[in-house]
Design a protein around this motif. Structure first.
Motif: not given
Lengths: 274, 292, 408
Positions: A124-125, A128-129, B26-31, C1
């Motif tokens: 899932a991560l 998004g990335l 932040t990266p997790v929130l973006v995900g 974000m």
């Protein structure tokens, strides 16, 4: 004096010995057995049920290391992991220190924030990335994959340094400053030497986290960045067990050796049992 | 007083600390944001019109709930087995002798084994035609693969749980041995000098320190197992589909319109992760003796 | 974000609605269509072509990396780089690239067919038309319904044929000396040997179900001519009735199925089941050579007819190097490359060329090519070949089977 090691009087000596013996045998079988199995698979030619050992042997997959995909993948993974460990440590140290200064509810929020990237399911991560990295042109590149690896690495290492700086006596810093040291001098002559152990451990941990990444590399790299876990997974999915075993050994043995070296080195410098 | 005013009044340390937290999260929130956007149909493969029907549909499918059930069950079983193994090793091999050191070293050996290698090993060892089965056949206990209990592709994910337990027990063993070597040592000594017997010391002192110290790591192991894809791909049954496999299944659905379903299930997994992280922090804060 | 992600996504949707105008690959292909072939060769010289293909078989990798790539480098100055990617992943990757605004993507050449082609076309992710202008396209067996139609779709120059295969069961002649030859015999065999047969959840398993679908519908001609939901519903009922009657006799009582065909091969080789299957009737040859299948394995075509299909090469709409991709596709279509690909000790993948259109020396070499004793004889292949039908049948059958077998 007698109290210290006599704490191990539980469980009691008699039956305790038997249980310990049995458990030791189980440990040897379950910890070394799989590695031995990988080694046998890696040189097996044909190994089908019900044979206990391969009926034919072949070193073809080892010989093909240079020409087929595993060799380059090993290099890719190694390079990514080394950089991830070093950069991750550099980033995580100030982040962990900043987190350690927090108090109360803010401290908990900080710790949660640091652990989130570690606990988030990589699949899932990664999706998004992937979009973000693609839009800045880093999708499918090694740099993009490195950035993706840094996400869980920096998270985990920040928690690690949070722990380190919590135990750290801040008075040393204060004293150095009252003695007139500039921040730079304090870092170079006081903090860094004291943190040498944790820094080494953090680099090693960062290396391990990047080394074993699968889903992140797959999604962010778009299949173009061939790290070792991806190759091994493709080989297992394709039923190429011999080549997969070679790749698995390449994946597992270096970190095992590295970890063993670390523990041995740590034992030589500390007094308490590791 | 609003949160912003309080922040401005707070020291620089607070700002920097929370800034650090923001950078990390932040990266997790973006995900999460992207998965949410894709679930609403605004982004990703299979995006059509914005709306909540996709979310409703996926959340009411039995495949989702059965997958969730199996995922939680396998994660719980693996975590329980791993914890039991780690505690056993940590408690039984506490000494300084070479035997204890060797045992502890062996227990930690699987630490760097990635999930996918563990999964492959699971197939090769635990399969109905795997190594264990072949040993049984060699000694005459079984005659054909079908007589061996099915641990791979099985309805309850037993093979997967065993494999993940094997791998994660190393992680828990490291923490458990460290706990016993440091944190509980002093208290135990004090208890001994006060005349407490070994069993009493263990039950009233060692064990409580051990489980409280382990609990955050146990929660971490739970969420690692729940979110793992590679091992599940190799060992899990086709029905019910574990959540990470369900995500992959939907993402490669021949019908493009259904591929967005993968993101809804992803959100579910991310939700589990968030809950676990909060639980982890709560247990850590509650029982971490050194937290200021 | 969250806002940033949403804005990126919205931007992506917009570019999809305005069509492929910004995509580099499409623009180049259109420009190249007006130029002579030498110009294309000239543009391609000294460039790199990234090819997204399935990399799971060492035989295929050996052919591509060990035979094709050096010749491309020596003759055309092209560096070929193959990266891993299968059907649905390719589509998702291209969609996400477009969403992120990448008008120049990573991969130029794609290995595709069937519903992947259908999805890519619908989303306008393929560049074209270009396939018809390749010099070697003149040799293609365009009269064959297997080659000229991709799951009943007209390639229309958006994909170039590469190889053809036919679905076959695999059995062990040592364990099953007299294998069943038709579906009826297979059903009887399954009942007589409970727990020894299954199929996988992936593409190959669904192809097997389609073979059953053809048979129960009364022949492929009943299902041709686009997707018809009434005909499908009736045929599906029959297929599931047939499956349900046999399910208690399947491996693991039909409650669980292996994830993919490699897992099937493993189960078959290790005597957990007695049949495996493959979309490529010659996979037996390569897998025995690799030590994965026992040497006594053989391929089996069902007399009810098995599905033959062609796999193709496409160029992505955002390809960075369309000229190079076209040159590679042309080389892969050449008699020399097709002959090498077909050799039993290479990949044993069928050729898409019409032997009668080839120059004499090539015709002779094809005729003289050795066959492996495990291979199915060529006339059997032709006799039992059935073409693919609309990809929607495959998609619906896959979804319905999953729903039927798993409690939904």
């Amino acid at each position: 004096m007698t109290g210290s090691r006599a704490a191990t009087a539980f469980p009691p000596p008699g039956p305790g010995r038997v249980v310990r013996g049995v458990l030791l045998v189980v440990l040897v079988a379950t910890s070394l057995g799989p590695l031995v199995l990988l080694a046998i698979w890696s040189i097996s030619g044909r190994w089908l049920y019900p044979s206990l050992l391969p009926t034919e042997y072949s070193a073809a997959s080892w010989r093909a290391l240079g020409t087929e995909s595993l060799g380059p993948a090993l290099v890719t993974s190694g390079a990514l992991a080394v950089v991830a460990g070093l950069v991750g440590c550099m980033l995580a140290l100030p982040l962990g220190r900043a987190l350690a200064r927090l108090r109360g509810w803010r401290r908990h929020v900080g710790a949660v924030a640091a652990f989130l990237p570690v606990a988030a399911p990589p699949l899932a991560l990664g999706t998004g990335l992937q979009v973000v990295l693609l839009s800045v042109g880093l999708g499918g590149t090694a740099t993009g994959v490195l950035l993706a690896h840094l996400v869980p690495a920096v998270g985990y290492l920040s928690l690690f340094f949070l722990g380190t700086f919590t135990l750290f006596d801040a008075r040393v810093e204060a004293e150095a400053r009252t003695l007139g040291a500039t921040p730079w001098q304090m870092w170079r002559h006081v903090l860094l030497p004291m943190l040498r152990g944790p820094i080494a451990e953090a680099v090693a941990l960062g290396f391990l986290i990047s080394w074993g990444q699968f889903a992140l590399t797959l999604v962010v790299g778009g299949g173009a960045v061939r790290a070792l876990p991806l190759e091994v997974f493709s080989l297992v999915r394709a039923g190429q067990d011999r080549a997969a075993a070679v790749g698995a050994l390449l994946l597992v043995v270096p970190p095992v050796v590295g970890l063993a070296a670390l523990r041995w080195a740590a034992r030589r410098t500390t007094v308490a049992p590791a | 007083m609003s949160i912003f005013m309080r922040l401005r009044r707070g020291s620089d340390a607070d700002l920097m600390g929370l800034g650090a937290g923001l950078v990390l999260a932040t990266p997790v929130l973006v995900g999460i944001g992207y998965a949410a956007a894709a679930s609403l149909g605004v982004a990703g493969p299979g995006a059509s019109e914005a709306g909540v029907e996709r979310i409703e549909r996926v959340l009411t499918e039995s495949a989702t709930w059965r997958g969730l059930g199996l995922t939680l069950w396998v994660a719980a079983l693996a975590t329980a087995l791993a914890t039991a193994g780690a505690v056993l090793v940590a408690v039984l091999f506490r000494g300084v002798g070479w035997l204890d050191r060797v045992a502890r070293g062996l227990a930690v050996l699987p630490l760097p084994v990635p999930h996918l290698v563990a999964g492959a090993l699971g197939v090769w060892v635990l399969g109905q035609s795997g190594e264990i089965s072949r040993v049984l056949a060699a000694v005459g206990a079984v005659r054909m693969p079908a007589e061996v209990p099915a641990l791979v592709y099985d309805r309850w994910g037993l093979g997967l749980a065993l494999t993940m337990a094997w791998k994660e027990s190393a992680f828990l063993a490291v923490i458990a041995t460290a706990l016993l070597a440091t944190r509980s040592l002093d208290v135990e000594e004090a208890a001994r000098t006060l005349g407490a017997g070994p069993v009493h010391t263990f039950v009233r002192i060692t064990w409580p320190i051990l489980w409280r110290g382990l609990l955050p790591a146990v929660i971490a192991v739970f969420v690692f197992v729940a979110g793992s894809y590679e091992a599940a791909m190799l060992l899990a049954p086709s029905d019910p589909l574990l959540l990470p496999l369900l995500v992959a299944d939907r993402a490669s659905d021949p019908d493009l319109g259904r591929r967005g379903d993968a993101y809804v299930v992803s959100l579910l997994l991310l939700g589990i992760a968030v809950l676990a992280v909060v639980a982890h922090e709560w247990t850590r804060a509650r029982w971490e003796p050194l937290d200021p | 974000m969250v806002l940033m992600a949403a804005v990126t996504a919205c931007g992506g949707r917009e570019s999809r609605e305005t069509g492929a105008n910004g995509d580099r690959g499409q623009a180049t292909v259109e420009a190249l269509a007006r130029l002579p072939w030498d110009s294309v060769l000239g543009r391609a010289r000294g460039t790199e072509v990234v090819w997204r293909m399935w990399r799971g078989d060492p035989s295929i990798n050996a052919y591509v990396d060990g035979w094709v790539a050096p010749r491309l480098r020596d003759r055309y100055g092209i560096t070929l780089r193959a990266v891993e990617g299968q059907g649905p992943e390719i589509v998702n990757q291209l969609v996400v690239e477009r969403e992120a605004g990448r008008h120049t993507g990573t991969a130029s050449l794609l290995w595709i067919n069937g519903e992947t082609f259908s999805n890519l076309r619908r989303e306008q992710l393929l560049a074209g038309p270009w396939a018809g202008r390749l010099p070697n396209a003149a040799y293609v067996d365009s009269a064959s319904p297997i080659v000229s139609r991709d799951f009943e779709q007209d390639p229309a120059g958006f994909e170039s044929p590469w190889g053809r295969v036919q679905f076959a069961l695999i059995y062990d002649s040592a364990r099953t000396p007299v294998p069943p030859r038709s579906l009826t015999e297979l059903a009887a065999w399954i009942r007589a040997h409970p727990g020894r047969f299954t199929h996988d959840q992936g593409f190959t398993g669904i192809t097997f179900l389609k073979v059953v679908l053809y048979a129960r519908a009364g022949g492929v001609t009943r299902l041709q001519g686009g997707f018809d939901s009434t005909r499908y519903a009736a045929a599906r009922r029959d297929v599931f009735a047939w499956l349900d009657s046999l399910r208690p006799f399947f491996w693991r009582d039909g409650a669980t199925y292996p994830p993919d065909v490699a897992a099937m091969h493993r189960l078959f080789a290790n005597r957990e089941i007695d049949f495996s299957m493959s979309n490529n009737q010659n996979e037996v040859v390569t897998k025995v050579r690799q030590g994965i299948l026992p040497p006594t394995s053989r391929a089996l075509l069902l007399t009810d007819g098995t599905i033959a299909n062609t796999h193709y090469l496409g160029i992505s709409a955002n390809a960075p190097n369309s000229a190079g991709a076209m040159v590679v596709a042309d080389f892969l279509l050449s008699p020399e490359a097709q002959l090498e690909k077909r050799k039993p000790d290479a990949w044993a993948d069928g050729m898409v060329l019409d032997a009668t259109r080839l120059p004499d020396e090539w015709r002779a070499r094809f005729a003289a090519m050795e066959t492996d004793p495990r291979q199915v004889p060529r006339d059997s292949l032709a006799k039992y070949a059935r073409p693919e039908i609309s990809p929607r049948y495959h998609a619906r059958l896959a979804a319905d089977w999953r729903a039927h077998v798993r409690a939904r």
